[in-house]
Design a protein around this motif. Structure first.
Motif, mmCIF file in Angstrom:
data_model
loop_
_atom_site.group_PDB
_atom_site.id
_atom_site.type_symbol
_atom_site.label_atom_id
_atom_site.label_comp_id
_atom_site.label_asym_id
_atom_site.label_seq_id
_atom_site.Cartn_x
_atom_site.Cartn_y
_atom_site.Cartn_z
ATOM 1 N N UNK A 161 4.263 -1.240 -7.578
ATOM 2 C CA UNK A 161 5.679 -1.595 -7.665
ATOM 3 C C UNK A 161 6.450 -0.300 -7.834
ATOM 4 N N UNK A 162 7.394 -0.045 -6.933
ATOM 5 C CA UNK A 162 8.113 1.229 -6.916
ATOM 6 C C UNK A 162 9.609 0.965 -6.891
ATOM 7 N N UNK A 163 10.353 1.594 -7.788
ATOM 8 C CA UNK A 163 11.805 1.473 -7.784
ATOM 9 C C UNK A 163 12.379 2.048 -6.500
ATOM 10 N N UNK A 164 13.460 1.455 -6.017
ATOM 11 C CA UNK A 164 14.015 1.832 -4.719
ATOM 12 C C UNK A 164 14.576 3.249 -4.707
ATOM 13 N N UNK B 294 -4.633 -4.339 3.891
ATOM 14 C CA UNK B 294 -4.239 -2.938 3.801
ATOM 15 C C UNK B 294 -4.844 -2.386 2.525
ATOM 16 N N UNK B 295 -5.010 -1.076 2.475
ATOM 17 C CA UNK B 295 -5.577 -0.476 1.271
ATOM 18 C C UNK B 295 -4.584 -0.528 0.130
ATOM 19 N N UNK B 296 -3.339 -0.186 0.427
ATOM 20 C CA UNK B 296 -2.294 -0.161 -0.596
ATOM 21 C C UNK B 296 -1.128 -1.032 -0.154
ATOM 22 N N UNK B 297 -0.671 -1.883 -1.045
ATOM 23 C CA UNK B 297 0.490 -2.727 -0.792
ATOM 24 C C UNK B 297 1.555 -2.333 -1.800
ATOM 25 N N UNK B 298 2.720 -1.939 -1.300
ATOM 26 C CA UNK B 298 3.780 -1.440 -2.175
ATOM 27 C C UNK B 298 4.959 -2.410 -2.160
ATOM 28 N N UNK B 299 5.345 -2.865 -3.327
ATOM 29 C CA UNK B 299 6.508 -3.738 -3.485
ATOM 30 C C UNK B 299 7.681 -2.883 -3.964
ATOM 31 N N UNK B 300 8.789 -2.936 -3.233
ATOM 32 C CA UNK B 300 9.988 -2.188 -3.608
ATOM 33 C C UNK B 300 11.114 -3.185 -3.888
ATOM 34 N N UNK B 301 11.363 -3.539 -5.151
ATOM 35 C CA UNK B 301 12.500 -4.402 -5.455
ATOM 36 C C UNK B 301 13.798 -3.626 -5.187
ATOM 37 N N UNK B 302 14.738 -4.229 -4.496
ATOM 38 C CA UNK B 302 15.945 -3.497 -4.116
ATOM 39 C C UNK B 302 17.166 -4.414 -4.190
ATOM 40 N N UNK B 303 18.074 -4.063 -5.069
ATOM 41 C CA UNK B 303 19.330 -4.798 -5.186
ATOM 42 C C UNK B 303 20.488 -3.861 -4.847
ATOM 43 N N UNK C 117 -1.723 6.637 7.140
ATOM 44 C CA UNK C 117 -1.889 5.730 6.009
ATOM 45 C C UNK C 117 -1.861 4.278 6.474
ATOM 46 N N UNK C 118 -2.733 3.445 5.880
ATOM 47 C CA UNK C 118 -2.704 2.022 6.203
ATOM 48 C C UNK C 118 -1.995 1.236 5.101
ATOM 49 N N UNK C 119 -1.189 1.946 4.311
ATOM 50 C CA UNK C 119 -0.391 1.286 3.287
ATOM 51 C C UNK C 119 0.665 0.401 3.946
ATOM 52 N N UNK C 120 1.065 -0.639 3.233
ATOM 53 C CA UNK C 120 2.166 -1.460 3.709
ATOM 54 C C UNK C 120 3.211 -1.573 2.626
ATOM 55 N N UNK C 121 4.480 -1.474 3.020
ATOM 56 C CA UNK C 121 5.603 -1.523 2.097
ATOM 57 C C UNK C 121 6.399 -2.799 2.344
ATOM 58 N N UNK C 122 6.591 -3.572 1.285
ATOM 59 C CA UNK C 122 7.443 -4.755 1.349
ATOM 60 C C UNK C 122 8.665 -4.506 0.474
ATOM 61 N N UNK C 123 9.816 -4.390 1.100
ATOM 62 C CA UNK C 123 11.069 -4.249 0.355
ATOM 63 C C UNK C 123 11.608 -5.643 0.072
ATOM 64 N N UNK C 124 11.775 -5.968 -1.195
ATOM 65 C CA UNK C 124 12.297 -7.273 -1.587
ATOM 66 C C UNK C 124 13.777 -7.098 -1.917
ATOM 67 N N UNK C 125 14.606 -7.414 -0.944
ATOM 68 C CA UNK C 125 16.055 -7.290 -1.111
ATOM 69 C C UNK C 125 16.550 -8.523 -1.853
ATOM 70 N N UNK C 126 16.832 -8.369 -3.140
ATOM 71 C CA UNK C 126 17.157 -9.535 -3.962
ATOM 72 C C UNK C 126 18.636 -9.542 -4.344
ATOM 73 N N UNK C 127 19.312 -10.627 -3.976
ATOM 74 C CA UNK C 127 20.712 -10.802 -4.319
ATOM 75 C C UNK C 127 21.619 -9.723 -3.763
ATOM 76 N N UNK C 128 21.288 -9.147 -2.633
ATOM 77 C CA UNK C 128 22.055 -8.021 -2.090
ATOM 78 C C UNK C 128 23.370 -8.481 -1.472
ATOM 79 N N UNK C 129 24.382 -7.674 -1.676
ATOM 80 C CA UNK C 129 25.674 -7.900 -1.027
ATOM 81 C C UNK C 129 26.000 -6.772 -0.065
ATOM 82 N N UNK C 130 25.051 -5.883 0.154
ATOM 83 C CA UNK C 130 25.259 -4.755 1.065
ATOM 84 C C UNK C 130 24.234 -4.824 2.199
#
Length: 299
Positions: free
Chosen positions: A99-102, A15-24, A43-56
């Protein structure tokens, strides 16, 4: 299984753009931010949401979007830097990795602007301009941010504190080994020389803390993060001790009073003094400043 992508969550390797979204625990805002990232259907961007330690239901909210350009990676342990590292390691051959804040919302110029700004073989880091959404903030917090807008590091329009940073392939190696720091954006920025930092097109909209108490807590976290950077970064990359975000000196009380007026100056110190006292108190007692969300903006 935490730490693995299901078949429905796998993403293409190119993909042209890879976006990491850390999300707790970001179930209330994560859909808003991801939708803004993928507003352009071409857009051929791809978004990876990294759900870390989530309780919701953060991961479930992302899957509900049913967009093939979005994946979810669930990690059992929390920690933003850990989530960033996990996301960066899965960026494939993307030309631009962001890297983008949620809780941040980007306008539709940001991703194309990053592609343009980060083109070439020289290592670079970039971020768009910052916009503050002050609706709902208390009058004192509004005054604080009026004073903040006159700080030297803000007026120089450097790339710090935008809720987003992006690197090209040549610069990815510099941030991929990020340690467990509070200020991941400050650490990433410090890995690049001033001439390698670019303000790109578009706007990142950030919601500040809405109450005085929440703003003091946020400011204390910034101060702790900057102190930590001075301890972990190589000497040549460390921010100076008397700075607010690592760029430019702080103004004196007299300069603030002349430039900001009595009301905005009072608001500045109503946040700054207790935040510094809180940071010093935690250090004296050996307590760390936790990574935390500002719940006043998650509405």
């Amino acid at each position: 299984m935490p730490g693995a992508l299901s078949e429905s969550d796998r993403f293409p390797g190119v993909s042209t753009v890879f976006v990491v979204v850390p999300a707790h625990d970001e179930e209330r805002v994560v859909q808003r931010g991801v939708r803004a990232l993928l507003a352009d259907p071409s857009s051929d961007a791809h978004v990876l949401v990294v759900a870390n330690g989530c309780t919701d239901a953060t991961a479930e909210r992302v899957r509900e979007l049913r967009d093939p350009r979005v994946s979810v990676l669930e990690l059992a342990e929390g920690g933003k830097a850990r989530a960033v590292r996990a996301g960066l390691s899965r960026s494939g051959t993307a030309q631009v990795v962001a890297v983008v804040d949620a809780d941040v919302v980007l306008d539709d110029r940001v991703l194309p602007g990053l592609v343009h700004a980060l083109a070439g073989d020289e290592p670079r880091i970039a971020a768009p301009s910052l916009a503050l959404e002050l609706d709902g903030c208390s009058p004192l917090v509004r005054r604080y941010y009026r004073a903040w807008g006159r700080e030297p590091h803000v007026r120089t329009d450097d790339i710090g504190a935008r809720g987003i940073y992006a690197v090209n392939r040549a610069g990815l190696e510099r941030v991929a080994s990020m340690p467990d720091v509070i200020a991941d954006d400050g650490w990433a920025r410090a890995r690049f020389a001033p001439h390698e930092r670019v303000v790109s097109a578009g706007t990142s909209t950030v919601r500040p803390a809405q109450t005085l108490r929440a703003q003091v807590a946020r400011r204390a976290r910034v101060l702790a993060g900057n102190r930590e950077l001075r301890e972990v970064l190589p000497l040549s990359e460390r921010p100076a001790p008397r700075v607010s975000t690592g760029v430019g000196p702080q103004r004196t009380f007299g300069e603030r009073l002349r430039e900001d007026g009595a009301g905005d100056t009072a608001a500045w110190y109503a946040v700054e003094v207790p935040a510094r006292l809180l940071t010093a108190w935690r250090r004296k007692r050996g307590r760390s400043t936790p990574w935390a969300r500002d719940t006043t903006t998650r509405r």
